[in-house]
Write a protein that holds these residues in place. Sequence first.
Motif, PDB file in Angstrom:
ATOM      1  N   UNK A  44     -73.433 -30.439 -31.872  1.00  0.00           N
ATOM      2  CA  UNK A  44     -72.587 -29.743 -32.079  1.00  0.00           C
ATOM      3  C   UNK A  44     -72.718 -28.747 -33.560  1.00  0.00           C
ATOM      4  N   UNK A  45     -72.955 -29.555 -34.408  1.00  0.00           N
ATOM      5  CA  UNK A  45     -73.272 -29.752 -35.921  1.00  0.00           C
ATOM      6  C   UNK A  45     -74.231 -29.000 -36.041  1.00  0.00           C
ATOM      7  N   UNK A  59     -66.216 -33.532 -21.385  1.00  0.00           N
ATOM      8  CA  UNK A  59     -67.391 -34.545 -21.283  1.00  0.00           C
ATOM      9  C   UNK A  59     -67.795 -34.540 -19.730  1.00  0.00           C
ATOM     10  N   UNK A  60     -69.218 -33.629 -19.388  1.00  0.00           N
ATOM     11  CA  UNK A  60     -69.668 -33.771 -18.365  1.00  0.00           C
ATOM     12  C   UNK A  60     -69.677 -32.905 -17.432  1.00  0.00           C
ATOM     13  N   UNK A  61     -68.752 -31.575 -17.538  1.00  0.00           N
ATOM     14  CA  UNK A  61     -68.348 -30.213 -17.149  1.00  0.00           C
ATOM     15  C   UNK A  61     -69.322 -29.449 -17.892  1.00  0.00           C
ATOM     16  N   UNK A  62     -69.266 -28.890 -17.075  1.00  0.00           N
ATOM     17  CA  UNK A  62     -70.474 -27.655 -17.407  1.00  0.00           C
ATOM     18  C   UNK A  62     -69.418 -26.201 -18.744  1.00  0.00           C
ATOM     19  N   UNK A 111     -69.142 -25.935 -24.687  1.00  0.00           N
ATOM     20  CA  UNK A 111     -68.313 -24.568 -25.221  1.00  0.00           C
ATOM     21  C   UNK A 111     -67.560 -24.715 -25.649  1.00  0.00           C
ATOM     22  N   UNK A 112     -66.474 -26.578 -25.187  1.00  0.00           N
ATOM     23  CA  UNK A 112     -66.001 -26.733 -25.554  1.00  0.00           C
ATOM     24  C   UNK A 112     -65.644 -27.655 -27.242  1.00  0.00           C
ATOM     25  N   UNK A 113     -67.357 -28.647 -27.073  1.00  0.00           N
ATOM     26  CA  UNK A 113     -67.511 -29.443 -28.561  1.00  0.00           C
ATOM     27  C   UNK A 113     -67.511 -27.953 -29.524  1.00  0.00           C
ATOM     28  N   UNK A 126     -66.148 -25.068 -29.580  1.00  0.00           N
ATOM     29  CA  UNK A 126     -65.030 -24.912 -30.413  1.00  0.00           C
ATOM     30  C   UNK A 126     -64.346 -25.519 -31.005  1.00  0.00           C
ATOM     31  N   UNK A 127     -64.095 -26.613 -30.442  1.00  0.00           N
ATOM     32  CA  UNK A 127     -63.604 -27.776 -31.260  1.00  0.00           C
ATOM     33  C   UNK A 127     -64.217 -28.062 -32.934  1.00  0.00           C
ATOM     34  N   UNK A 128     -64.966 -28.209 -32.507  1.00  0.00           N
ATOM     35  CA  UNK A 128     -65.866 -28.229 -33.835  1.00  0.00           C
ATOM     36  C   UNK A 128     -65.162 -26.957 -35.566  1.00  0.00           C
ATOM     37  N   UNK A 129     -65.656 -25.384 -34.939  1.00  0.00           N
ATOM     38  CA  UNK A 129     -65.231 -24.192 -35.010  1.00  0.00           C
ATOM     39  C   UNK A 129     -63.857 -24.073 -35.572  1.00  0.00           C
TER      40      UNK A 129
END
Length: 203
Positions: free
Chosen positions: A93-94, A174-177, A181-183, A185-188
């Motif tokens: 992600x980073x 984890x393991x979902x479609x 996007x969620x990683x 989103x959390x990073x941002x």
Amino acid sequence: MFSNLKATVNSIAKKAVSQERQAVLQPLIDYIQLKVNDEERIRLNFICTHNSRRSHLSQIWAQTMAFHFGIPNVYCYSGGTEATALFPKVAETLRNQGFKIQKLSEENNPAYAVKFADNEVALICFSKKFDDPFNPTSEFAAIMTCSSADAACPFIAGAEQRIPVRYEDPKAFDGTELMNAKYAERSLEIASEMYFVFSKIKA
């Protein structure tokens, strides 16, 4: 700062931080500002249960934003209540958001070198306990990035201040479609809040 990372920072600069979250972040702003005023080193240890996701994201983005805003003598660390491994999706992600990341070892808990600019020292990231010798032993703030670590560690030896700045765990996806996007989103989200924090510091 690397151009792709600069573009990410410019995009999150426009992201609003809610009044509720501003209130959560204010103790961290006050701690950093006091250290700047006193011309002391600013040591921030971001703590989560496994030191695998949120604490690393917070450490890396805080160090990056200190550099972006020209705040000197900032040293960011991370740790957990136990050591596991930096989750590979965090590094991916980073990297996608503009960092240059080199995996330094191949064991179960590998170390990564994370760079935000060509001529700046890389952050060495790996999963460790918050009191690992790699981390400071005194004159630091403990930033609690998850509720379970906050509850499990009522006392952080050596910490001058304990500041809860909690984030939801992207591990739930984890393991979902929705995982990528969620990683991202959390990073941002963490990036935008660290941007907000360091934008308020008067050097």
